[in-house]
Scaffold this motif. Sequence first.
Motif, mmCIF file in Angstrom:
data_model
loop_
_atom_site.group_PDB
_atom_site.id
_atom_site.type_symbol
_atom_site.label_atom_id
_atom_site.label_comp_id
_atom_site.label_asym_id
_atom_site.label_seq_id
_atom_site.Cartn_x
_atom_site.Cartn_y
_atom_site.Cartn_z
ATOM 1 N N GLY A 259 23.344 0.661 -29.016
ATOM 2 C CA GLY A 259 22.695 1.472 -28.004
ATOM 3 C C GLY A 259 21.281 1.867 -28.393
ATOM 4 O O GLY A 259 20.359 1.823 -27.570
ATOM 5 N N LEU A 260 21.091 2.240 -29.658
ATOM 6 C CA LEU A 260 19.747 2.572 -30.121
ATOM 7 C C LEU A 260 18.833 1.352 -30.092
ATOM 8 O O LEU A 260 17.660 1.453 -29.716
ATOM 9 C CB LEU A 260 19.820 3.140 -31.543
ATOM 10 N N TYR B 145 19.023 -1.195 -28.091
ATOM 11 C CA TYR B 145 18.665 -1.449 -26.698
ATOM 12 C C TYR B 145 17.605 -0.458 -26.211
ATOM 13 O O TYR B 145 16.689 -0.815 -25.453
ATOM 14 C CB TYR B 145 19.908 -1.363 -25.817
ATOM 15 N N GLY B 146 17.739 0.785 -26.675
ATOM 16 C CA GLY B 146 16.731 1.775 -26.302
ATOM 17 C C GLY B 146 15.360 1.457 -26.853
ATOM 18 O O GLY B 146 14.340 1.741 -26.221
ATOM 19 N N VAL B 147 15.313 0.826 -28.033
ATOM 20 C CA VAL B 147 14.030 0.485 -28.656
ATOM 21 C C VAL B 147 13.420 -0.755 -28.031
ATOM 22 O O VAL B 147 12.224 -0.790 -27.711
ATOM 23 C CB VAL B 147 14.214 0.289 -30.180
ATOM 24 N N GLY C 93 14.750 -2.627 -25.237
ATOM 25 C CA GLY C 93 14.974 -2.883 -23.821
ATOM 26 C C GLY C 93 15.647 -4.207 -23.558
ATOM 27 O O GLY C 93 15.651 -4.702 -22.424
ATOM 28 N N LEU D 283 13.573 5.219 -35.171
ATOM 29 C CA LEU D 283 14.665 4.834 -34.289
ATOM 30 C C LEU D 283 15.093 3.382 -34.542
ATOM 31 O O LEU D 283 16.281 3.058 -34.512
ATOM 32 C CB LEU D 283 14.245 5.024 -32.831
ATOM 33 N N SER D 284 14.126 2.510 -34.798
ATOM 34 C CA SER D 284 14.455 1.120 -35.102
ATOM 35 C C SER D 284 15.210 1.016 -36.425
ATOM 36 O O SER D 284 16.167 0.238 -36.557
ATOM 37 C CB SER D 284 13.173 0.282 -35.166
ATOM 38 N N ALA E 7 18.790 2.222 -35.849
ATOM 39 C CA ALA E 7 19.589 1.225 -35.133
ATOM 40 C C ALA E 7 20.022 0.102 -36.068
ATOM 41 O O ALA E 7 21.199 -0.302 -36.083
ATOM 42 C CB ALA E 7 18.784 0.663 -33.962
#
Length: 484
Positions: free
Chosen positions: A175-176, A178-180, A182, A199-200, A203
Motif C-alpha cells: 500500500g505504501l 502504491y502511494g509513492v 501510483g 515513505l519509499s 515501503a
Amino acid sequence: MIGHDLFLPTPLPVICAGLMIMLAATAWRRSVGRGFSCAGVTLLLSLAAVGRHTGRLPDDGGSLFIQDQWTAYTAILIVFSSLCILLMSWRDAMHDRDALVDEYPLLLMLGTLGALTMVFSVNYMPFFLGLEIFGISLMGLMAFGRHPVLAGHEAAMKYLILSGVSSAILLFGIGLAYGVTGSLRFMPPVAAGDVPPALSVAATVMILVGMFFKLSAVPFHMWLPDVMEGAPVPVAAFLAVTSKIAIFSSLVRYFGTEQQAVFVDDILYVVIILTIMGGNLLALRQVSLTRLMACSSIAHVGYLLIAFLCPGHMQSRAITIYLAAYTASTLGVFAVMTAFATADGPDGTVIMQWKGLFFTRPFLASAMSLMLLSLAGIPPGIGFFAKFEIAAAGVEHQRDILLCVLVIGSIIGLYYYLNIIRVMISVPSLPPSSVTRHVRPELTALVIVLTIIVVIGGLFPARTLHPFLPVPAVASGTRDGTVH
C-alpha cells in the motif's frame, strides 16, 4: 474467451482446468485414487505447457504476468516438486484411507497454482493473490494424515497466525509503495543511487520483511521448525521446497539482478549473516530429522541470498544451479524419509530411528547419505558445485565477510549432516526383524530419479550448467513500464 491483449502463461489455465475437473469429479463421487491420478495428469500437462502462453503482452506494459527464461525455469522446479510430493503422498492415499481424503490432492494443486501465480506475476495484485492461495492451501494440508491429529492442527494454527501477520506487513508495504509510485508494477519504489524519501524506504523495508517471513530468514524464522514438525512429511517437503522457490523467485523478480539501494544491501548483509549462522547453530541441537531439515532450509536461504547480493555475470549461474541442487537434494531427503516409514514402520522423524539403517536398508541409507552430502556441499553431489558457484560470485564482488560466514556455516552443517550418516552406520541395538516390508514401487522410483539427478549434476557439472537458463538482467522491467 481470452482476448489477444490478455497475456496468460499456459500452466495457470491448465491447473485451473484440472482443479475444476477434480471438483466436479468429487461432487459426483468421491475417489481418492481418481483425485490423485487427475492431479498427476494435470501437473504433467502443466509441465509440458511451461514456456507457452495465450494472448500477447500489452504495448503499454500493463500486463499482470510475464513469461521469460526465469519464470520458465522456476515454474519447472515448482511443478516437478509438486509431482514428487504427490508421489510421496500416494502411499497414504492408497493404503491408509483414514489419513487422506479427496481434498488432499485438491489442496496440493491449489498450492501449486498459488506458487506459479507468484512466479509469473509482475503486478502486486496477482502476486499477493497467489501468496494467499498458497498459504490457505498449506494450512489445510497440514491438518491431513497426521497422528496425533492435534500436531497437524497446532502446526496449521501457528502457520495461520504468523502467516497472517507477515501478509499484513507485506500488504501494508504494498500500500505504501502504491502511494509513492501510483503504480501496481512489481518493483521497489527506490532505485540504486537514489536518495529515497522516508515513505519509499518504509515501503521497501516492509515488503522485504514480509518476504523474509515467508522465506523464514533470521530473525523471522522461529515458526518453520515447529510447523514442519507438526505437518505430515510430504507437506513439510512442500513447505521446505516449493514455497522457498516461489518466494525467492519473487524476490529476484521484485528487485531484479542489478545493484540495489545502499540500505537494501545493508539489510541483506545483516540478514545473510544471521540466517546462515542461526540456521546452522539451531540444527546442531535437533533430535528430530524434520526439525533439522527445517533449520537446514533456513541456512540454505542465507546461501542463496549471498548470490542475490552479488549482481553480475556469475550471479545467474549461481542462483540457478543452487536452486536445482537444493530442490533435488531436499526432496530426496524427504522421499527417503517417506520410503523409510513405509518399509520399517516408524515415521522416520526421529534421528535415532535411523540407527543401523545401512545394515537393514542399504539402498535407503545410501540414497540418504548422498542427499545429505549434497546438502553439505561434498562431492559427488550437485550441492558441491552449487556452493562453489555461490563462493565464486562472492569472490567476484569481494564479499569477504560473507564468504567467511559461508565457510563457517558449511563446516557446522557438515557436522550435523555427517552425524545422521554416523547414526545410520552404527550397529543396530536390536537385530533386524525377520519380516520387513518392501518400499513402495513409486517411492523407489522417485528416490532413484532424484539420486540420478544429484549424481549427474555432481559428476558432469559443465553439461549440467550449460542448459540452465539465466536470470534476466532486469527481472521486473524498467521504471518506464517496459517489460523485458
